[in-house]
Enzyme design. Structure first.
Site, PDB file in Angstrom:
ATOM      1  CB  CYS A  66      42.770  32.177  39.599  1.00 44.12           C
ATOM      2  SG  CYS A  66      44.474  31.928  39.601  1.00 44.12           S
ATOM      3  CG  HIS A 115      36.140  34.008  27.523  1.00 48.58           C
ATOM      4  ND1 HIS A 115      37.231  34.588  26.853  1.00 48.58           N
ATOM      5  CD2 HIS A 115      36.205  32.650  27.664  1.00 48.58           C
ATOM      6  CE1 HIS A 115      38.201  33.691  26.876  1.00 48.58           C
ATOM      7  NE2 HIS A 115      37.721  32.620  27.375  1.00 48.58           N
ATOM      8  CG  HIS A 164      28.296  34.771  53.960  1.00 48.77           C
ATOM      9  ND1 HIS A 164      28.771  35.294  55.218  1.00 48.77           N
ATOM     10  CD2 HIS A 164      27.156  33.991  54.397  1.00 48.77           C
ATOM     11  CE1 HIS A 164      27.883  35.031  56.341  1.00 48.77           C
ATOM     12  NE2 HIS A 164      27.026  34.174  55.571  1.00 48.77           N
ATOM     13  CG  HIS A 176      41.013  34.499  42.839  1.00 52.54           C
ATOM     14  ND1 HIS A 176      41.419  33.124  43.405  1.00 52.54           N
ATOM     15  CD2 HIS A 176      41.749  34.778  41.716  1.00 52.54           C
ATOM     16  CE1 HIS A 176      42.732  33.118  42.714  1.00 52.54           C
ATOM     17  NE2 HIS A 176      42.868  34.460  41.943  1.00 52.54           N
ATOM     18  CG  HIS A 219      47.811  36.070  56.828  1.00 56.55           C
ATOM     19  ND1 HIS A 219      47.797  35.078  57.809  1.00 56.55           N
ATOM     20  CD2 HIS A 219      48.632  37.005  57.220  1.00 56.55           C
ATOM     21  CE1 HIS A 219      48.977  35.461  58.706  1.00 56.55           C
ATOM     22  NE2 HIS A 219      49.419  36.531  58.318  1.00 56.55           N
ATOM     23  CG  ASN A 226      46.698  32.910  43.700  1.00 56.86           C
ATOM     24  OD1 ASN A 226      45.509  32.207  43.655  1.00 56.86           O
ATOM     25  ND2 ASN A 226      46.700  33.928  42.734  1.00 56.86           N
TER      26      ASN A 226
END
Length: 519
Positions: free
Chosen positions: A251, A330, A414, A418, A447, A451
């Site tokens: 993701c 990573h 802002h 994720h 919502h 995802n």
């Protein structure tokens, strides 16, 4: 592909005869670690290394300011005296001029070219692909692939997921039985990618032939020819296009794709780059009963985004944002981190993505590393000094002193976290000491769209724009987690007060949000 949260589950059998009754207890464990605990000093040093690498530029700024102030105070008499002095020091003038020209040339040739985000587009599926809870559970039951325990588990996960009733799943998953064929998977990929790109090209008036760089990321669907080749074929992109296809990176791959495009734009002048971020559900739906592999079914939904980047100076006037920083972390060298989101087969040889019970702890460690490196790049000097001072006191004087956790609200206006799951949003809100409005975009994206993997951070940015909150000079922090295990951040600066683009993902629903999420 990762859900952004982990769940412990216990199956309880009851009854004295016959089939008995089966119950499922779900406990949320392994929360993100408290960032007030130890912070590794080497990552702070790495962040300060990035800062020091730009020290020469920072030193020249006050020198130029002082020179301009002195020059503004000179009158005609002073200028005449200076001219006479220079006439008798011609050699010095020539030497200084050579050094000045050389220095300016080196600076212009080596400074990073600005990367502008001209516009982006998020795909919104047609209404007939919506998957309300009752329909999701009805289809799951009618497939005949799930036992009672697995069905009950999915029902409880859905109730606590933070997803709403209007998320989308692909056409193949609406069929009874589902049809997860290669043709259906290609159809889903084309529907999402081409839908986002058509809207992007229409909004920007950029011709596909003008695109010089193409980067596509999709973790779990990598056909031959590749997804990037499908785009080249569809839009008849030019023959010398530099195309890349990133797979299996989870993701957070959207930020990785932006980083790759940024590096390519430093090399290739006067060009456009398109980044397409998506995930494919059709061939990656799990039809077994292993609970750690059922969670992605409940969270992942249809979606994708296309982003247009440019290094053309003329595009600054119409661009929405300028890319400021990308910081990548990573943790793949650690075996637990490597396997915490893992595609495999269960005992019945059914393929799915398994989520480890250690996922949240590993995500917390990756996040801590990432923000420790990011801090020196973005935080005000006052916050950096407090942070660094407490680390030194802890290391050399008193090991029990808790490190000062910087206030990232001073650096960013802002936050696009994720939308991997409700748990990770909750924990980031708590540990970064954010306010509800700072995580509103993430919660509402989860919502409304579920995802959507690597594209979720773009739906969140679109939400902020649709609400009219993006002002010139505002800083945006996009942060994403991915298998491997990775945590990546992208920082953008708004070049103007940004309005939502035409046919945006929130165009038909923004007035109905935010909604109250029921616990």
């Amino acid at each position: 592909m990762d859900a952004g949260g982990a769940t412990n589950f216990t199956t309880v059998a009851g009854g004295s005869s016959g089939a008995g009754s089966v119950g499922v207890q779900i406990r949320q464990t392994r929360r993100l670690p408290d960032f007030l605990q130890s912070v590794n000093l080497k990552y702070v040093k790495l962040g300060y290394h990035y800062l020091i690498s730009n020290l020469l530029t920072l030193c020249f700024v006050p020198l130029i300011i002082v020179t301009l102030i002195e020059a503004s105070q000179m009158d005609l008499g002073d200028l005449r005296q200076l001219w006479l002095h220079l006439q008798y020091n011609l050699v010095s003038v020539i030497i200084c001029s050579v050094f000045l020209v050389f220095g300016l040339t080196v600076y212009i040739m080596t400074r990073p070219r600005p990367v502008y985000l001209v516009d982006y587009s998020c795909y919104r599926a047609p209404d007939h692909l919506k998957a309300p809870f009752h329909q999701f559970m009805d289809h799951s039951k009618r497939t005949g692939d799930f036992n009672d325990s697995a069905l009950e588990f999915q029902r409880k996960i859905l109730q606590r997921s933070g997803l709403g009733e209007e998320t989308y799943v692909p056409e193949a998953m609406h069929a009874i039985p589902p049809t997860p064929s290669m043709a259906a998977a290609r159809e889903e990929a084309e529907q999402v990618m081409f839908g986002a790109l058509d809207n992007l090209f229409a909004n920007t008036n950029v011709k596909p032939k003008d695109i010089g760089i193409l980067v596509v990321n999709c973790s779990l669907f990598n056909p031959t020819p590749s997804l990037s080749a499908m785009i080249v074929n569809k839009y008849k992109l030019r023959g010398n296009i530099r195309s890349f296809n990133l797979g299996g990176m989870g993701c957070s791959a959207g930020v990785i794709a932006v980083d790759l495009a940024k590096d390519l734009l430093q090399v290739h002048r006067n060009t456009y780059a398109v980044v397409v971020s998506t995930e494919n559900i059709t061939q990656n739906w799990y039809f077994g009963n292993k609970k750690s592999m059922l969670i992605p079914n409940c969270l992942f939904r249809l979606g994708g985004a296309a982003v247009l980047l440019s290094n053309k100076s003329k595009d600054r006037r119409r661009a929405k944002y300028r890319l400021v920083h990308v910081v990548r972390t990573h943790k793949g060298a650690d075996d637990k981190a490597f396997r915490c989101v893992y595609q495999e087969q269960d005992d019945d040889e059914k393929t799915g993505v398994s989520l480890s019970k250690d996922l949240m702890a590993i995500a917390g460690g990756a996040l801590k590393t990432n923000i420790t490196t990011l801090g020196p790049l973005v935080l005000p000097i006052s916050e950096q000094l407090l942070f660094f001072a407490t680390l030194l006191v802890k290391k050399f004087f008193n090991g029990n002193v808790k490190p000062y956790i910087p206030d990232f609200k001073l650096a960013f206006d802002h936050f696009c976290i994720h939308a991997g799951g409700r748990a990770v949003i909750d924990e980031l809100e708590k540990n970064l000491q954010l306010l509800p409005i700072h995580v509103e975009a993430s919660r509402m994206t989860l919502h409304r769209f579920g995802n959507t993997s690597s594209s979720s951070i773009w739906y969140e940015l679109a939400y902020t724009e649709a609400k009219g909150r993006m002002r010139k000079g505002n800083k945006v922090w996009q942060i994403a987690f991915g298998s491997g295990f990775k945590c990546n951040s992208a920082i953008w600066e708004a070049l103007r007060s940004v309005k939502p683009s035409h046919n945006g993902p929130w165009e038909d629903r923004i007035d109905q949000y935010p909604v109250k999420i029921i616990s």
